[in-house]
Scaffold this motif. Structure first.
Motif, PDB file in Angstrom:
ATOM      1  N   ASP A  70       0.852  -1.180   0.000  1.00 38.64           N
ATOM      2  CA  ASP A  70       0.000   0.000   0.000  1.00 38.64           C
ATOM      3  C   ASP A  70       0.898   1.244   0.000  1.00 38.64           C
ATOM      4  OD1 ASP A  70      -1.649   2.186   0.682  1.00 38.64           O
ATOM      5  OD2 ASP A  70      -3.020   0.915   1.830  1.00 38.64           O
ATOM      6  N   PRO A  71       1.053   1.913  -1.160  1.00 37.84           N
ATOM      7  CA  PRO A  71       1.944   3.075  -1.225  1.00 37.84           C
ATOM      8  C   PRO A  71       1.484   4.231  -0.351  1.00 37.84           C
ATOM      9  CG  PRO A  71       1.406   2.246  -3.419  1.00 37.84           C
ATOM     10  CD  PRO A  71       0.471   1.584  -2.460  1.00 37.84           C
ATOM     11  N   GLU A  72       0.167   4.434  -0.227  1.00 40.35           N
ATOM     12  CA  GLU A  72      -0.334   5.570   0.531  1.00 40.35           C
ATOM     13  C   GLU A  72      -0.043   5.410   2.018  1.00 40.35           C
ATOM     14  OE1 GLU A  72      -4.549   7.946   1.355  1.00 40.35           O
ATOM     15  OE2 GLU A  72      -4.409   6.463  -0.261  1.00 40.35           O
ATOM     16  N   LYS A  73      -0.291   4.220   2.549  1.00 36.32           N
ATOM     17  CA  LYS A  73      -0.059   3.963   3.968  1.00 36.32           C
ATOM     18  C   LYS A  73       1.381   3.524   4.259  1.00 36.32           C
ATOM     19  CE  LYS A  73      -4.858   2.624   4.971  1.00 36.32           C
ATOM     20  NZ  LYS A  73      -5.735   1.520   5.476  1.00 36.32           N
ATOM     21  N   LYS A  74       2.141   3.298   3.179  1.00 35.95           N
ATOM     22  CA  LYS A  74       3.510   2.773   3.317  1.00 35.95           C
ATOM     23  C   LYS A  74       3.491   1.502   4.164  1.00 35.95           C
ATOM     24  CE  LYS A  74       6.008   7.134   2.684  1.00 35.95           C
ATOM     25  NZ  LYS A  74       4.884   7.832   2.044  1.00 35.95           N
ATOM     26  N   THR A 165       5.465  -1.663   8.295  1.00 32.87           N
ATOM     27  CA  THR A 165       6.208  -0.755   7.425  1.00 32.87           C
ATOM     28  C   THR A 165       7.676  -1.109   7.490  1.00 32.87           C
ATOM     29  OG1 THR A 165       4.596   1.015   7.776  1.00 32.87           O
ATOM     30  CG2 THR A 165       6.770   1.653   6.950  1.00 32.87           C
ATOM     31  N   ASN A 179       8.987   8.421  -4.559  1.00 30.28           N
ATOM     32  CA  ASN A 179       8.261   8.899  -5.729  1.00 30.28           C
ATOM     33  C   ASN A 179       9.238   9.170  -6.856  1.00 30.28           C
ATOM     34  OD1 ASN A 179       6.570   9.979  -3.203  1.00 30.28           O
ATOM     35  ND2 ASN A 179       5.188   9.632  -4.917  1.00 30.28           N
ATOM     36  N   ARG A 184       5.036  10.202  -9.010  1.00 30.46           N
ATOM     37  CA  ARG A 184       4.265   8.957  -8.940  1.00 30.46           C
ATOM     38  C   ARG A 184       4.962   8.001  -7.984  1.00 30.46           C
ATOM     39  NH1 ARG A 184       4.715   9.425 -15.291  1.00 30.46           N
ATOM     40  NH2 ARG A 184       6.822   8.861 -14.641  1.00 30.46           N
ATOM     41  N   PRO A 185       4.233   7.091  -7.347  1.00 32.16           N
ATOM     42  CA  PRO A 185       4.885   6.143  -6.435  1.00 32.16           C
ATOM     43  C   PRO A 185       5.978   5.347  -7.143  1.00 32.16           C
ATOM     44  CG  PRO A 185       2.503   6.073  -6.146  1.00 32.16           C
ATOM     45  CD  PRO A 185       2.750   6.919  -7.367  1.00 32.16           C
ATOM     46  N   PRO A 220      -1.593  -1.050  -6.394  1.00 28.38           N
ATOM     47  CA  PRO A 220      -2.679  -0.299  -7.021  1.00 28.38           C
ATOM     48  C   PRO A 220      -2.683  -0.464  -8.542  1.00 28.38           C
ATOM     49  CG  PRO A 220      -1.688   1.005  -5.290  1.00 28.38           C
ATOM     50  CD  PRO A 220      -0.839  -0.222  -5.430  1.00 28.38           C
ATOM     51  N   TYR A 241      -6.759  -3.004  -6.738  1.00 27.18           N
ATOM     52  CA  TYR A 241      -5.413  -3.581  -6.750  1.00 27.18           C
ATOM     53  C   TYR A 241      -5.308  -4.652  -7.838  1.00 27.18           C
ATOM     54  CZ  TYR A 241      -3.537  -1.356  -2.557  1.00 27.18           C
ATOM     55  OH  TYR A 241      -3.044  -0.445  -1.661  1.00 27.18           O
TER      56      TYR A 241
END
Length: 575
Positions: A70-74, A165, A179, A184-185, A220, A241
């Motif tokens: 999960d890139p947003e929540k790392k 994490t 990024n 972008r991730p 994602p 996903y």
């Protein structure tokens, strides 16, 4: 798979162990740092480094790493399915996972075999339901306990669920949520120095590699994961996903297991029956197409000398990354600015490295030495780095000729420090000094001159690689092989270069009255003897110095008497 096991028992000390062994603390790098630091061997190093009872009692067969990133929540979550065969009866095994990551549960899939007597059919065997296992954590080690003794020769499977994490540490980041330049991730792993257990549960040792592996990474929908092995396909999971599935069909070292998550575009090519796949950011696609074309020449060179690319069923991949590069098996990462040299500089300082892309040539060379032929312990890492640095020299010779190959090789002399032995202390997770790269390559070039027959030398190198491919080995295996194949006792030569700091010193005493020169080796290794060419370049004479004085006649004056120091990495003292 050749696996050397110590058979020593592992004791889980409750106190911090601070054995003061001075080491070079190095994070793996294609072109290494040149400033060493000291490091204390800790209790955690002992737990990571020793191949003790609870490692040696089992042999890895298969991993299936199945995770969501999960890139947003790392955040990373999922499981590693571990299949192993017991080698001795025991009720505990040791795995590894950094302490900051949570163990959600460890499930014994086999359960326990139960025999019930059920008339009228008589006895029958049933498998109990999977059970949660108990475990103990200690400084990154995870000791997994089973409810009954596991039997030697039998195969067992556990599911190791975890989440958290991962840490971003080390020169290349370990596990990094970042990024790309377009914001972008861009997520990647590079964890040779830190150990693979920084981001996934495994047997974090080099001695034991699974025979194959499956890697499943859910990311994602707008991102791509590129991992090791053959691409099996992608599956839309219906929740935003997509899972990317990869199959590694060969033994793989745990630090080579990688994920590269980003907004990649893909292009491909072939070299005969070998698939070549390339991944780059969209903005860099044209530069990547131009620079990555060097991969074909590199593969041709190494295949010429050592045999087929070792992971043909998985294919060769070259993947853009935001750090200089890493040798991840069948998924080599690249961040060398799409330019020749190393980070746009002449790496060996002799005008040759600007002719090629250092990262493509070096990191891909590890597919033969490091990934296919692997050191069984970090202490013997010169088997990775010394040999792969020598492969750079082999590539230069193949592409530009023997003179340039020799010139490039000797350009490494300025980088050698000779402060510590190349082979580091064993069983303590010790990384050798960076001389393993440069001095290692110069030693192998010296060995070529000792053999003094290029036809024999190239045949010997190819046979050496073919004999040990897909195995984990130690320096002793290398020495024994070269001794047997050459019919010589090369052990003192190997030991002097690998297990001592000083170079062998050729002492010369000239007597112009008698037109003679006395000569001998001064070396740390008892019984050191090595041939060397002396005289003048166009008329070399090979002498056989030992540590005892010998004498030869010469018409050359002291200032005209030369030693072939480009063929042998030695010191010379004229008296």
């Amino acid at each position: 798979m050749f696996v050397s096991r110590s058979g020593k028992s592992l004791i889980a000390f409750p106190l911090l162990l601070t054995i003061a062994v001075t080491l070079f603390a190095q994070t793996r790098t294609a072109a290494p740092q040149t400033v060493p630091t000291s490091k204390l061997v800790t209790h955690a190093d002992m737990l990571r480094g020793e191949y003790g009872r609870y490692r040696a009692n089992n042999d890895l067969l298969f991993y299936h790493l199945d995770i969501r990133v999960d890139p947003e929540k790392k955040f990373v979550s999922g499981k590693n399915t571990i299949r192993f065969k017991m080698l001795t009866d025991d009720a505990r095994i040791q795995l590894d996972l950094y302490d900051n990551l949570k163990i959600d549960e460890i499930v014994f899939k086999n359960g326990a075999a139960r025999v019930q007597s059920l008339p009228p059919g008589g006895p029958r065997t049933e498998l109990a339901a999977p059970i949660n296992l108990k475990y103990t954590r200690d400084s990154g080690a995870v000791f997994v306990d089973f409810p009954e003794t596991l039997k030697a020769g039998r195969v067992y499977t556990i599911d190791f669920y975890y989440s958290g994490t991962p840490q971003t540490i080390g020169r290349f980041g370990g596990f990094t949520f970042s990024n790309d330049p377009a914001d972008r991730p861009w997520i990647f792993t590079a964890c040779e120095g830190e150990g693979a257990s920084i981001w996934w549960p495994n047997k974090d040792q080099w001695k034991d590699e699974p025979e194959s592996m499956r890697i499943s990474v859910a990311v994602p929908n707008n991102l791509t994961d590129v991992s090791n092995g053959k691409f099996l396909g992608k599956t839309d999971l219906g929740d935003g996903y997509t899972r990317w599935d990869w199959l590694v069909q060969y033994p793989i070292n745990n630090y080579n297991v990688s994920l590269n998550i980003g907004n990649y575009v893909h292009f491909d090519d072939r070299l005969g029956d070998l698939s070549l796949d390339f991944y780059a950011l969209p903005e860099d696609l044209e530069k990547a197409k131009k620079q990555f074309a060097q991969a074909k020449g590199m593969l041709k060179a190494y295949q010429h000398y050592f045999g087929d690319y070792p992971f043909k069923k998985d294919g060769y991949k070259l993947i853009q990354a935001p750090y200089s590069g890493m040798e991840h098996q069948s998924a080599v990462t690249y961040g060398n600015h799409f330019a020749n040299g190393y980070l746009e500089r002449d790496w060996t300082g002799v005008g040759i490295s600007p002719k090629f892309d250092f990262i493509i040539i070096h990191e891909s060379g590890h597919e033969w030495f490091g990934n296919s032929v692997t050191a069984a312990d970090r202490s013997d890492m010169w088997i990775h780095e010394g040999w792969t640095t020598y492969l750079e020299c082999v590539y230069v010779e193949y592409m530009f000729g023997k003179d340039d190959g020799l010139k490039y090789t000797n350009g490494y002399q300025t980088k050698v420090r000779n402060l510590q032995p190349i082979v580091a202390p064993r069983g303590v997770n010790a990384t050798p000094p960076q001389d393993m790269y440069f001095k290692g390559a110069l030693f192998i070039n010296t060995l070529r001159s000792v053999v003094n027959d290029d036809k024999q030398w190239w045949a010997l190198l190819k046979d050496f690689y073919q004999h040990f491919k897909y195995q984990t080995i130690m320096t002793e295996n290398v020495v024994t092989y070269f001794n047997q194949k050459t019919g010589r006792n090369l052990t003192p030569i190997f030991n002097q270069y690998l297990r001592h700091t000083a170079l062998p010193l050729l002492e010369l005493i000239f007597d112009e009255t008698s037109k003679s020169v006395r000569y001998r080796w001064r070396a740390d290794e008892s019984g050191f003897a090595m041939p060397v060419r002396v005289g003048q370049k166009d008329h070399w004479q090979t002498v056989q110095p030992t540590t005892d004085w010998q004498e030869m006649k010469t018409e050359l004056r002291k200032e005209d008497f030369q030693v072939a120091t480009d063929l042998y990495y030695i010191d010379v003292k004229r008296l």
